[in-house]
Design an enzyme around this catalytic site. Structure first.
Site, PDB file in Angstrom:
ATOM      1  N   ASP A  61      32.569  99.691 -27.701  1.00 36.16           N
ATOM      2  CA  ASP A  61      31.540 101.193 -27.600  1.00 36.16           C
ATOM      3  C   ASP A  61      30.276 101.775 -26.027  1.00 36.16           C
ATOM      4  OD1 ASP A  61      29.520 103.783 -28.568  1.00 36.16           O
ATOM      5  OD2 ASP A  61      30.364 102.505 -30.695  1.00 36.16           O
ATOM      6  N   HIS A 100      24.719 105.896 -27.964  1.00 35.73           N
ATOM      7  CA  HIS A 100      26.184 104.920 -29.571  1.00 35.73           C
ATOM      8  C   HIS A 100      26.134 103.992 -29.787  1.00 35.73           C
ATOM      9  CE1 HIS A 100      29.197 105.868 -32.142  1.00 35.73           C
ATOM     10  NE2 HIS A 100      28.887 106.479 -32.471  1.00 35.73           N
ATOM     11  N   SER A 263      30.361 107.214 -37.891  1.00 35.32           N
ATOM     12  CA  SER A 263      30.266 106.253 -36.970  1.00 35.32           C
ATOM     13  C   SER A 263      28.935 105.234 -37.062  1.00 35.32           C
ATOM     14  CB  SER A 263      30.108 107.054 -35.354  1.00 35.32           C
ATOM     15  OG  SER A 263      31.154 106.675 -34.578  1.00 35.32           O
TER      16      SER A 263
END
Length: 414
Positions: A61, A100, A263
């Site tokens: 990520d 994220h 996600s």
């Protein structure tokens, strides 16, 4: 007074025993503020058997902020693949994606500190592989597909049992280099989980890498257990559905927020996989995948039906059932992710599979799909939580009552 002294001594010992014996209970995982899905999906009940201890989950990520209070000592190894000279522990990317990786790591293994979320597998270890997500990729950062390829191999070599890829390229295809890197993961008994993409970001069909054979593709459900249309995408790559609405997450720069999108459903499934692999280390990745899929529950309000060897294109095999997956027996027929990928390669690849990757396989990303991640993060919040303060106050009150009883008893003896 001797009797009172003896009683006081006994009460002191009893109090010590009570505090001592209840300490593990106090330290047991509990859902953090706003984590509605922990109870709704029965994850809190699974914690009685497993918390993910001993399992390494790789998060490929945007990097994980290891200084965040909810992620202290969670990341045991990290590396950057963006070409920017970072360390995997420094969030990278544009303003819409830099958060994220920290968020995803929190969903998997957050420690539940203060107002923070407790991860689905709170005792799992995180391996953080950072890469560039989203637009505005710096010139010094190479192809994101190549970054992902290298990150997968590193995760496998670093001992990952589960790899979470809450990202995607907005097309179903992938370069030939992935054929080998995913095959390498399967060969080394690693389970790979990926989100299928968000319709809110224009996904009309499942993104890669969820389309790679053997990968568990995860779509999103709302708080009522129904398909969250904006937070999922259809296709044969969809395997399971998980919670994707109002998911509490640690924010990369401190504090907390809520995330939307598949996600955040993907790391829930990755966390459940870690719980299973911790509870029964002898299970192979293929067996864990089979247990997750065979135990899935129907999705509320969805009329589609999954048939043998043919999952429904909207919800796959259905809603992930953590309790059911842990309890489920391994199906008699367990498919091999490695064989599935090999069969696909044999059928679809042309020419020499070992040929060097060309621009056709990994095109210039200024004109081709980019690595994406959800951008719909709501405002930061600071939710107070009483936690151990309440427990401490309760213990103090109990102690005062005990001492009062002792004094009263002593007076009566006089």
């Amino acid at each position: 007074m001797r009797g009172a002294a003896r009683l006081l001594a006994v009460m002191t010992v009893v109090l010590g025993l009570v505090v001592g014996t209840t300490q593990p209970v106090m330290a047991a995982p509990k859902a953090g503020p706003g984590q509605w899905f922990i109870k709704d999906y029965g994850i809190d009940k699974v914690w009685k058997k497993s918390t993910g201890k001993g399992v390494k989950v790789a998060v490929i990520d945007s990097g994980v902020n290891t200084d965040h209070e909810d992620l202290k000592d969670v990341v045991t190894k990290s590396k950057d693949f963006s070409g920017l000279g970072k360390d995997g522990k420094t969030p990278i990317g544009g303003k819409t994606t830099i958060h994220h990786g920290t968020a995803v790591a929190g969903v998997i293994a957050g420690r539940g500190v203060g107002a923070g979320p407790t991860g689905v597998a709170p005792d799992a270890e995180i391996l953080s592989a950072s890469m560039w997500l989203g637009p505005d990729r710096p010139k010094e950062s190479g192809s994101t597909r190549e970054q992902a390829d290298q990150a997968i191999r590193w995760a496998v070599d670093s001992g990952a049992k589960v790899i979470n890829m809450s990202l995607g390229w907005d097309d179903p295809g992938w370069p030939e280099s992935w054929d080998e890197s995913f095959a390498y993961a399967y060969e080394k008994d690693v389970l790979v989980v990926a989100c299928v993409g968000n319709a809110s970001q224009g996904a009309t069909q499942a993104w890669s890498p969820s389309t790679v054979p053997g990968v568990i593709g995860v779509g999103g459900l709302d708080q009522n257990g129904k398909v969250l249309d904006d937070s999922t995408a259809p296709g044969t790559a969809v395997d399971l559905m998980g919670p994707a609405e109002d998911i509490p997450i640690p924010y990369y720069s401190g504090g907390y927020a809520e995330g939307q999108g598949c996600s955040f459903a993907s790391p829930v499934v990755s966390g459940v996989a870690a719980l299973i692999r911790s509870e029964n280390p002898d299970l192979s990745a293929d067996e864990v995948r089979a247990k997750l899929q065979s135990s899935a529950e129907p999705v509320d309000g969805h009329k589609g039906v999954s048939k043998k060897d043919k999952p429904d294109p909207i919800v796959g095999w259905g809603r992930v059932d953590p309790q059911g997956a842990v309890k489920a027996k391994v199906p008699k027929d367990v498919s091999s992710a490695e064989d599935e990928l090999a069969d696909w390669v044999k059928m679809h690849r042309r020419g020499d599979a070992k040929a060097e990757e060309t621009e056709t396989a990994a095109p210039d990303e200024s004109e081709s799909p980019k690595a994406l991640a959800p951008t719909d993060i709501v405002a930061r919040k600071s939710t107070p939580t009483l936690g151990f303060a309440v427990l401490g106050a309760g213990a103090l009150i109990a102690l005062v009552l005990m001492i009062t009883s002792v004094v009263s008893f002593a007076r009566r003896r006089r």
